[in-house]
Design a protein around this motif. Structure first.
Motif, PDB file in Angstrom:
ATOM      1  N   UNK A 261       0.726  -1.155  -0.083  1.00 23.62           N
ATOM      2  CA  UNK A 261       0.188   0.017  -0.107  1.00 23.62           C
ATOM      3  C   UNK A 261       0.783   1.328   0.212  1.00 23.62           C
ATOM      4  N   UNK A 262       1.717   1.440   0.843  1.00 22.08           N
ATOM      5  CA  UNK A 262       2.192   2.720   1.298  1.00 22.08           C
ATOM      6  C   UNK A 262       3.615   2.995   0.103  1.00 22.08           C
ATOM      7  N   UNK A 263       3.995   1.799  -0.333  1.00 15.05           N
ATOM      8  CA  UNK A 263       5.097   1.703  -1.438  1.00 15.05           C
ATOM      9  C   UNK A 263       4.575   1.979  -3.137  1.00 15.05           C
ATOM     10  N   UNK A 264       3.567   1.983  -3.199  1.00 16.47           N
ATOM     11  CA  UNK A 264       2.683   1.889  -4.390  1.00 16.47           C
ATOM     12  C   UNK A 264       2.739   3.475  -4.877  1.00 16.47           C
ATOM     13  N   UNK A 265       2.758   3.497  -6.354  1.00 16.70           N
ATOM     14  CA  UNK A 265       2.771   4.878  -6.958  1.00 16.70           C
ATOM     15  C   UNK A 265       1.236   5.215  -6.571  1.00 16.70           C
ATOM     16  N   UNK A 266       1.120   6.833  -6.293  1.00 17.26           N
ATOM     17  CA  UNK A 266      -0.110   7.348  -6.142  1.00 17.26           C
ATOM     18  C   UNK A 266      -0.678   6.434  -4.770  1.00 17.26           C
ATOM     19  N   UNK A 267      -0.013   6.036  -3.847  1.00 16.74           N
ATOM     20  CA  UNK A 267      -0.573   5.374  -2.739  1.00 16.74           C
ATOM     21  C   UNK A 267      -1.609   5.976  -2.067  1.00 16.74           C
ATOM     22  N   UNK A 268      -1.325   7.322  -1.778  1.00 20.73           N
ATOM     23  CA  UNK A 268      -2.487   8.008  -1.048  1.00 20.73           C
ATOM     24  C   UNK A 268      -4.044   8.021  -1.575  1.00 20.73           C
ATOM     25  N   UNK A 269      -3.879   8.022  -2.753  1.00 21.54           N
ATOM     26  CA  UNK A 269      -5.336   8.098  -3.623  1.00 21.54           C
ATOM     27  C   UNK A 269      -5.556   6.764  -3.504  1.00 21.54           C
ATOM     28  N   UNK A 270      -4.829   5.746  -3.907  1.00 20.96           N
ATOM     29  CA  UNK A 270      -5.614   4.247  -3.680  1.00 20.96           C
ATOM     30  C   UNK A 270      -5.737   3.931  -2.494  1.00 20.96           C
ATOM     31  N   UNK A 271      -5.378   4.087  -1.501  1.00 19.92           N
ATOM     32  CA  UNK A 271      -5.795   3.988  -0.189  1.00 19.92           C
ATOM     33  C   UNK A 271      -7.034   4.550   0.273  1.00 19.92           C
ATOM     34  N   UNK A 272      -7.217   5.906  -0.119  1.00 21.09           N
ATOM     35  CA  UNK A 272      -8.439   6.742   0.375  1.00 21.09           C
ATOM     36  C   UNK A 272      -9.468   6.103  -0.319  1.00 21.09           C
ATOM     37  N   UNK A 273      -9.342   5.426  -1.660  1.00 19.38           N
ATOM     38  CA  UNK A 273     -10.549   4.900  -2.508  1.00 19.38           C
ATOM     39  C   UNK A 273     -10.758   3.581  -2.367  1.00 19.38           C
ATOM     40  N   UNK A 274      -9.930   2.866  -1.369  1.00 20.95           N
ATOM     41  CA  UNK A 274      -9.724   1.538  -1.279  1.00 20.95           C
ATOM     42  C   UNK A 274     -11.166   0.748  -1.103  1.00 20.95           C
ATOM     43  N   UNK A 275     -11.907   1.394  -0.164  1.00 13.85           N
ATOM     44  CA  UNK A 275     -13.144   0.964   0.292  1.00 13.85           C
ATOM     45  C   UNK A 275     -14.240   1.697  -0.449  1.00 13.85           C
ATOM     46  N   UNK A 276     -14.185   1.829  -1.641  1.00 13.69           N
ATOM     47  CA  UNK A 276     -15.078   2.497  -2.626  1.00 13.69           C
ATOM     48  C   UNK A 276     -16.412   2.088  -2.489  1.00 13.69           C
ATOM     49  N   UNK A 277     -17.429   2.867  -2.650  1.00 11.84           N
ATOM     50  CA  UNK A 277     -18.797   2.626  -2.480  1.00 11.84           C
ATOM     51  C   UNK A 277     -19.252   3.040  -1.348  1.00 11.84           C
ATOM     52  N   UNK A 278     -18.477   3.491  -0.320  1.00  9.62           N
ATOM     53  CA  UNK A 278     -18.834   4.057   0.824  1.00  9.62           C
ATOM     54  C   UNK A 278     -19.769   5.250   0.563  1.00  9.62           C
ATOM     55  N   UNK A 279     -20.637   5.122   1.630  1.00  7.29           N
ATOM     56  CA  UNK A 279     -21.624   6.506   1.505  1.00  7.29           C
ATOM     57  C   UNK A 279     -21.296   7.826   2.319  1.00  7.29           C
ATOM     58  N   UNK A 280     -20.001   7.491   2.701  1.00  6.95           N
ATOM     59  CA  UNK A 280     -19.683   8.748   3.438  1.00  6.95           C
ATOM     60  C   UNK A 280     -18.299   9.406   2.591  1.00  6.95           C
ATOM     61  N   UNK A 281     -18.108  10.509   2.802  1.00  5.55           N
ATOM     62  CA  UNK A 281     -17.126  11.472   2.121  1.00  5.55           C
ATOM     63  C   UNK A 281     -15.667  11.055   2.673  1.00  5.55           C
TER      64      UNK A 281
END
Length: 701
Positions: A261-281
């Motif tokens: 997770x933390x070593x991947x390119x653009x990891x911040x965006x990937x981690x933030x979106x990992x639980x996609x489909x959430x009803x929360x912002x």
């Protein structure tokens, strides 16, 4: 016809009198010891016969001959004695009774008291708080409920419970848990409690895996998300890893979080979106919305509209980000400063942004001033001016300590030094247990505080002096490996100065401190960590005729004694750490074998098996000296192969060449063309990229 004397005749009266006299001469009959006394029982019927019976008898006949049903346990019913242990009658205690017990007058009372564990009570309370949050999504209610519990010392268990419950639910709850942690950070749960909570989670990962098969991946994502959301520092991962067994699930979690997770390119965006489909912002989306509304505000200058947009975000727990972004905007666009002041003042006046969120926003910006100064050179000056204006206008609490001011900087520096000392003490203790130098080097690099290297040296030697010879040997070996790799000669000198300045205080706890320090100093010179001239420099910086200067004199006498090198290398006899002289011998032998066989791969394997990557500069030095002596450039092939494989780094290569350059005058006594040869080797090394650009062969000029 009845006698006037009554129903009894004279003869009967005489018989009764004799019977009474006989009864008086008999011993008294003992009373039963049962808890039931006669005074407790109901009186018998007027006829003098007992009407009750055994409770095993369910039917009795009354005096009229009728059959009556006795209640269960012999209770109730006309002509019965009542049930067993029925003591509703008048109770009298006879003090003359041989079986009288004084305790009967004041019987013991059994008072029931519930023994409760505060931690258990806390866990039960937060379990319902978490369930309610997953139903309502109301962050402010959670913050309020946690505050009302008044058990902040147990907050790490709240984090463990929150994450562990979310791990076994849908992505929506996982996202909600991460958002909640970010919202509670600093305001309700302090950073140390966040850290301790995740430590509890990592330690329990093996238990979670029994019920949640993908524990490692899910918990790794929670860990990565905490780092991305700035509630855990990146350094948490390596520090936590060294406390966990390699076979544990917690160790796997840390590895997964770092690599996947933390070593991947653009990891911040990937981690933030990992639980996609959430009803929360997500936090990242909120940050974008805040940046957009501030840009729009600067363009249209509508304070009322900007406040409305802030309110509609519905993230009062995240208003500190509004404050931080607004202040950065004021610094980047000087013309926008009055507008930003107006917005923040209005938000504070309407209580749209609470006092705590305002202070938190200023604090967050203050912590990042060094980074901000790279883009805005005057950031610290501007920040100080903004703080002064905000306090004077009343929309920033006067107790706020400006990190950019002198007092604020001192406080931050003191806190940073305190944390550093705590970290390195733990690292040194672990090193004494594991003897793992590469791990300690990595951990020191992770701290990213080279300005405190002298403090590390002081701590290392102080802790070693109070231990056995094994630890003293390990401390000296560690200093040798840290020299130039991480520590400069100046760091070493400053560290010893700090040690010697406090030598008198150290002697209060360690009686032989002066002799021990002299040995450490002398050993540092023998190991090429310090030059003899450095002792003069150290002495000149100490108070004259002090304990420290006497220690330096003692060290100097040890160095110039007969066979000083061999004696000082073995001064901590019995140590298990590798000796510098032993390593040098092994390096010389493997180079001689290579010089005879010419098998490069075998020589590289031997270097690798030495397990001393921090000492590979000695391989370079001895290889160059042997090439000069044997007039055989085969050694250059070995250096090239070692460099190509990454076995010997540029840093170690440069260090080895520097050691040879410093010894050229001595080498020239045995090898007349040493300087010429070295010049050729330097050219070869620069051509092949072995040497860093900082290397300057000054002796050749």
């Amino acid at each position: 016809m009845a006698s006037k004397e009554g129903f009894l005749t004279d003869g009967q009266r005489e018989m009764l009198k004799l019977a009474c006299e006989s009864a008086e001469n008999l011993p008294p009959s003992p009373k039963p010891t049962s808890c039931l006394r006669s005074e407790n029982l109901p009186k018998v019927s007027g006829c003098g016969k007992a009407s009750g019976g055994s409770n095993a008898v369910r039917h009795r006949r009354s005096h009229s001959g009728k059959s009556i049903r006795v209640k269960k346990d012999g209770a109730g019913g006309k002509g019965t004695w009542g049930k067993l242990l029925d003591t509703d009658g008048v109770y009298h205690i006879d003090r003359n009774d041989p079986n009288y017990d004084s305790g009967e007058e004041e019987p013991y009372e059994l008072v029931g008291a519930t023994v409760s564990d505060p931690l258990d009570d806390y866990k039960k309370a937060v379990a319902s708080i978490i369930e309610e949050y997953f139903s309502t999504g109301d962050v402010e209610v959670v913050a309020s409920d946690l505050g009302e519990l008044g058990s902040s010392e147990y907050h790490p268990y709240f984090i463990k419970r929150l994450v562990s419950v979310a791990m076994d639910r849908h992505d929506k709850e996982k996202e909600m848990a991460s958002v909640l942690l970010s919202a509670l950070y600093a305001d309700v749960i302090n950073p140390d409690q966040i850290r301790d909570g995740f430590v509890l989670l990592l330690e329990s990962a093996d238990d979670f895996a029994v019920d949640i098969p993908d524990t490692v991946d899910v918990l790794a994502l929670f860990l990565a998300r905490a780092v991305v959301d700035d509630i855990l520092p990146p350094a948490f991962l390596p520090r936590a890893r060294k406390t966990l067994p390699e076979s544990s699930k917690g160790f796997q979690v840390i590895q997964t979080a770092g690599k996947s997770y933390l070593s991947a390119p653009h990891h911040a965006e990937l981690v933030e979106r990992r639980w996609g489909g959430s009803t929360r912002t997500t936090v990242e989306e909120v940050k974008k919305k805040i940046a957009e509304l501030l840009r729009e505000y600067v363009d249209n200058k509508d304070t009322y509209e900007a406040c409305r947009c802030i309110r509609e975000l519905g993230v009062s727990f995240f208003h500190h980000e509004v404050v931080k972004k607004a202040l950065i905007t004021a610094m980047e666009i000087p013309t926008a400063e009055p507008l930003i002041f107006k917005l923040l003042k209005e938000a504070a006046k309407e209580n749209l942004v609470s006092s705590s969120q305002m202070v938190k926003g200023f604090s967050r910006l203050g912590e990042s001033l060094d980074d901000l100064a790279l883009d805005i050179p005057s950031a610290k000056t501007l920040f100080g001016s903004i703080v002064s204006n905000a306090v004077s206008e009343g929309w920033l609490d006067a107790s706020f300590n400006d990190p950019s001011g002198e007092e604020g900087q001192v406080q931050i520096e003191n806190e940073k030094l305190k944390r550093y000392k705590e970290e390195v003490v733990t690292m040194i203790h672990e090193y004494f247990l594991s003897d793992d130098i590469p791990e300690l080097v990595r951990n020191l690099e992770d701290l990213e505080a080279p300005e405190y290297n002298p403090v590390f040296l002081k701590k290392l030697i102080t802790l070693a002096m109070d231990r056995k010879n094994r630890e003293k040997e390990m401390a000296s070996v560690l200093l040798s490996s840290l020299h130039i790799e991480i520590f400069s000669t100046e760091d070493i000198v400053n560290g010893f100065v700090m040690l010697l300045e406090s030598a008198e205080d150290t002697a209060l706890d360690i009686l032989d401190a002066s002799n021990e320090l002299a040995l450490f100093l002398a050993r540092a010179v023998i190991d090429d960590v310090l030059a003899p001239l450095n002792l003069e420099e150290i002495s000149s910086r100490l108070r004259p005729n002090s304990s420290g200067t006497e220690t330096v004199k003692m060290a100097r006498s040890l160095i110039f004694a007969r066979h000083a090198g061999e004696r000082l290398l073995r001064c901590w006899g019995g140590g298990t750490g590798w000796a510098v002289e032993d390593a040098k011998d092994k390096i010389w032998k493997l180079l001689e074998e290579y010089e005879s066989s010419g098998v490069v791969s075998e020589a590289c394997q031997c270097i690798r098996e030495l397990g001393l990557p921090f000492f590979n500069h000695e391989v370079v030095k001895k290889a160059l000296v042997m090439a000069m002596e044997k007039k055989n450039d085969r050694m250059l092939d070995l250096l090239q192969e070692s460099f190509s494989e990454g076995l010997i780094t540029t840093n170690q290569m440069t260090k080895g060449f520097t050691r040879v350059k410093d010894a050229l005058d001595d080498l020239a006594l045995d090898i007349p063309n040493a300087e010429e040869k070295f010049s050729v080797y330097v050219g070869h090394g620069q051509k092949n990229g072995w040497l860093s650009s900082s290397f300057v062969p000054s002796s050749l000029t």
